[in-house]
Design a protein around this motif. Sequence first.
Motif, mmCIF file in Angstrom:
data_model
loop_
_atom_site.group_PDB
_atom_site.id
_atom_site.type_symbol
_atom_site.label_atom_id
_atom_site.label_comp_id
_atom_site.label_asym_id
_atom_site.label_seq_id
_atom_site.Cartn_x
_atom_site.Cartn_y
_atom_site.Cartn_z
ATOM 1 N N GLY A 88 4.354 6.932 -6.046
ATOM 2 C CA GLY A 88 4.373 7.162 -4.561
ATOM 3 C C GLY A 88 5.322 6.085 -3.882
ATOM 4 O O GLY A 88 5.319 4.781 -3.973
ATOM 5 N N ILE A 89 6.113 6.646 -3.046
ATOM 6 C CA ILE A 89 7.086 5.571 -2.384
ATOM 7 C C ILE A 89 6.588 4.808 -1.208
ATOM 8 O O ILE A 89 5.884 5.149 -0.433
ATOM 9 C CB ILE A 89 8.326 6.613 -1.734
ATOM 10 N N VAL B 160 0.823 -1.211 0.142
ATOM 11 C CA VAL B 160 0.090 -0.051 0.023
ATOM 12 C C VAL B 160 1.087 1.162 -0.137
ATOM 13 O O VAL B 160 1.895 1.264 0.850
ATOM 14 C CB VAL B 160 -0.923 -0.041 1.202
ATOM 15 N N ILE B 161 0.787 2.068 -0.864
ATOM 16 C CA ILE B 161 1.472 3.456 -0.969
ATOM 17 C C ILE B 161 0.543 4.667 -0.643
ATOM 18 O O ILE B 161 1.157 5.640 -0.618
ATOM 19 C CB ILE B 161 2.339 3.401 -2.093
ATOM 20 N N GLY B 162 -0.733 4.616 -0.729
ATOM 21 C CA GLY B 162 -1.576 5.684 -0.608
ATOM 22 C C GLY B 162 -2.937 5.421 -0.495
ATOM 23 O O GLY B 162 -3.445 4.462 -0.622
ATOM 24 N N HIS B 163 -3.718 6.379 -0.218
ATOM 25 C CA HIS B 163 -5.235 6.566 -0.265
ATOM 26 C C HIS B 163 -5.923 7.556 -1.103
ATOM 27 O O HIS B 163 -5.364 8.785 -0.758
ATOM 28 C CB HIS B 163 -5.762 6.474 1.268
ATOM 29 N N GLN B 164 -7.120 7.524 -1.479
ATOM 30 C CA GLN B 164 -8.014 8.427 -1.832
ATOM 31 C C GLN B 164 -9.202 8.397 -1.157
ATOM 32 O O GLN B 164 -10.016 7.933 -1.572
ATOM 33 C CB GLN B 164 -8.239 8.508 -3.377
ATOM 34 N N VAL C 53 -0.339 2.699 5.038
ATOM 35 C CA VAL C 53 1.024 2.858 4.037
ATOM 36 C C VAL C 53 1.864 1.840 4.443
ATOM 37 O O VAL C 53 2.136 1.764 5.683
ATOM 38 C CB VAL C 53 1.434 4.057 3.917
ATOM 39 N N ALA D 40 2.175 9.650 6.285
ATOM 40 C CA ALA D 40 2.982 8.412 6.615
ATOM 41 C C ALA D 40 4.057 8.365 5.686
ATOM 42 O O ALA D 40 5.262 8.027 6.434
ATOM 43 C CB ALA D 40 2.214 7.353 6.706
ATOM 44 N N GLN D 41 4.035 8.516 4.424
ATOM 45 C CA GLN D 41 5.233 8.353 3.742
ATOM 46 C C GLN D 41 6.262 9.439 3.920
ATOM 47 O O GLN D 41 7.455 9.465 4.031
ATOM 48 C CB GLN D 41 4.713 8.589 2.121
ATOM 49 N N MET E 139 -4.301 2.809 -2.876
ATOM 50 C CA MET E 139 -3.303 2.678 -4.003
ATOM 51 C C MET E 139 -2.104 1.809 -3.565
ATOM 52 O O MET E 139 -1.619 1.705 -2.423
ATOM 53 C CB MET E 139 -2.675 4.215 -4.120
ATOM 54 N N ASP F 298 2.365 11.548 -1.119
ATOM 55 C CA ASP F 298 1.059 12.380 -1.152
ATOM 56 C C ASP F 298 0.455 12.124 0.388
ATOM 57 O O ASP F 298 -0.727 12.450 0.595
ATOM 58 C CB ASP F 298 0.180 11.928 -2.188
ATOM 59 N N ASN F 299 1.153 11.656 1.455
ATOM 60 C CA ASN F 299 0.608 11.675 2.617
ATOM 61 C C ASN F 299 1.675 11.662 3.830
ATOM 62 O O ASN F 299 2.900 11.313 3.339
ATOM 63 C CB ASN F 299 -0.303 10.215 2.799
#
Lengths: 373, 373
Positions: free
Chosen positions: B88-89, A258-262, A333, B115-116, A269, B112-113
């Motif tokens: 996205g990392i 998991v690398i992100g969310h919308q 993430v 946590a990253q 994502m 884009d968040n």
Amino acid sequence: MTDPTAAALPDTPALLLDEARMQRNITRLARHADALGVALRPHLKTAKSIDVARRLTGGTPGPITVSTLAEAEVFFAAGHSDILYAVGIAPQKLPRVQALRDKGCDLVVILDNAAQARAVAEAAVPAMIEIDSDGHRGGLRPDDPALVEVGRILQAAQCLRGVMTHAGESYTVRGREAHADFAEQERKAAVTAAETLRAADLPCPVVSIGSTPTAHAARDLSGVTELRAGVYMFFDLVMAGIDVCSQDDIAMSVLTTVIGHQPAKGWTMIDAGWMALSRDRGTAAQEVDQGYGVVCDEDGRVLTDYIVASANQEHGIIALREGASQPPLDLPVGTRLRILPNHACATAAQHDRYHLLPQDGGAFDVWPRFNGW
Amino acid sequence: MTDPTAAALPDTPALLLDEARMQRNITRLARHADALGVALRPHLKTAKSIDVARRLTGGTPGPITVSTLAEAEVFFAAGHSDILYAVGIAPQKLPRVQALRDKGCDLVVILDNAAQARAVAEAAVPAMIEIDSDGHRGGLRPDDPALVEVGRILQAAQCLRGVMTHAGESYTVRGREAHADFAEQERKAAVTAAETLRAADLPCPVVSIGSTPTAHAARDLSGVTELRAGVYMFFDLVMAGIDVCSQDDIAMSVLTTVIGHQPAKGWTMIDAGWMALSRDRGTAAQEVDQGYGVVCDEDGRVLTDYIVASANQEHGIIALREGASQPPLDLPVGTRLRILPNHACATAAQHDRYHLLPQDGGAFDVWPRFNGW
């Protein structure tokens, strides 16, 4: 088996293989072929792996089917000497076929027209005549007068090995009954063609049929000498969607992170896009469209109704299946997930290795795989 | 340039590259970026080739964009030290990013968040914040309060490099006007985000936008510092279908051989299936559905209205486009053809090398390409 490239956990995206499930799938079809009294000639176009090939026949290289000359070359080097190249031969490829035969490989080609037969006869390469049993793609209908003509061209050079057919249309129907009907259609087309050749005083020692759905559903293969199937070792969502297997039989998955969310859209994502999953949308035409794949947790438990709804090159978007009513996934993430593939052949082709699920909590062994022609 | 693997004519199927067309495409966008006063940061996710990368900037390695860490590693080894990893990392990938940075590669990630951002700040890796300009997939909307929060986390570790966006939805509209509107939307979203960061006393030196359609159509990029695009080097039927290029600009094709016919159906069978062409059906949603690709003769002349209507793993079926009225193709077994791809990224990914069209009737030079993560 320890491999120097084995890793505690592979970087994502990565192709995972559950060897225990694979072995169960291999055993299931081997027993069915035994019970039907036919030889099994597994198709290695999906696996493209020497390690997988070794496990098909208990370690001793047996007869195989391939879809490229690159496969023939690799598997011959690995000890397989009885190989059917099951894509209509282009005359320009005959020198590569002859080179393998000269080294002792009994490589047999397929064809469905007189132009091919003349080229093959001139090159003294043995061939099977492809029979069209269901209108799927190539092949001569069993009642086509060209069948005997092609047989005669081949036999004049002692190159006629037999007939073969593949019921590719069996993928479009669901359930054992429907697949058994296609198996009978395959059998009938191939046996009729063999009888037509024999009635014209032509030999037809090999009568070969098969597709994964028909191979599992066949009840009686009188007159058939061998069965071919390929994706059965791994299975996939397309096969589960037509009830050839269950989702629990699928031995291949793609590990992702998991690398992100919308959140407004309910999207999660992940770092597996179509480059890792393939562009195959084979379930789109089935009763249940699985998007770009079914989502499982890291241990392989299916997260019901979450699918990869959309995919870009290196991005996947997980969303709830249309009409389902659970809350959106809420995973931090960095969470790892596994995606079951629509079509194992297409997904595997995106990768150059299998990471073996550790059987004992140890490292992931690596089995290399290859592509190309 | 002579290569020991060069061949008089490659075995089929094979990926062909028309270097003259590619160079024309490269020059076209380089000039447009110059005229707009922005730097160009080509995306190498399609090419995945050191030889192609060299031709982007007249031989001197310049700034590039990549979609995998494997690309970053290969292109850094080839001399590129200014690299944006534009997916996205995942926190787990930071050690590989740091390893490249430790060797002197200015590798920058996107996110884009929060946590990253926390993981990236802890690892002291520079990052760009991804902005969502069109709802395509990831990114923060320019007015999302999380933008400044993420910026502050990064800046506390001196890791904030700027903002970037990609108008993936520009692929869904046709024509220069529509693409120019998307370019302005990209510009506005990125510049607004940059201004929001600056208003919060955060630095934003880099403002990066781009997609192949918007990069070609942009008229004014005030406030933008760099432009990204990838498929423009090769182009494809998807790009031709939305008027970013013409079919004559497509530099990539798949060489294939006729292996049979089904005269009753008007089918010509070829040895390029989805393994060689990819499963991509990107033109299916366009005004003209090109099937699995447009058919050309061996010299690249389009055979109007003949498309690869269907594809199995190693078989393609050429048929007349629906509604067209020419006679079926009547080409002997062994005839070579070329297929223009729907989506260059997906088709190239099925191959491990480019065969360069001979410029002078000589041999096909080979440029290797790679895949994987």
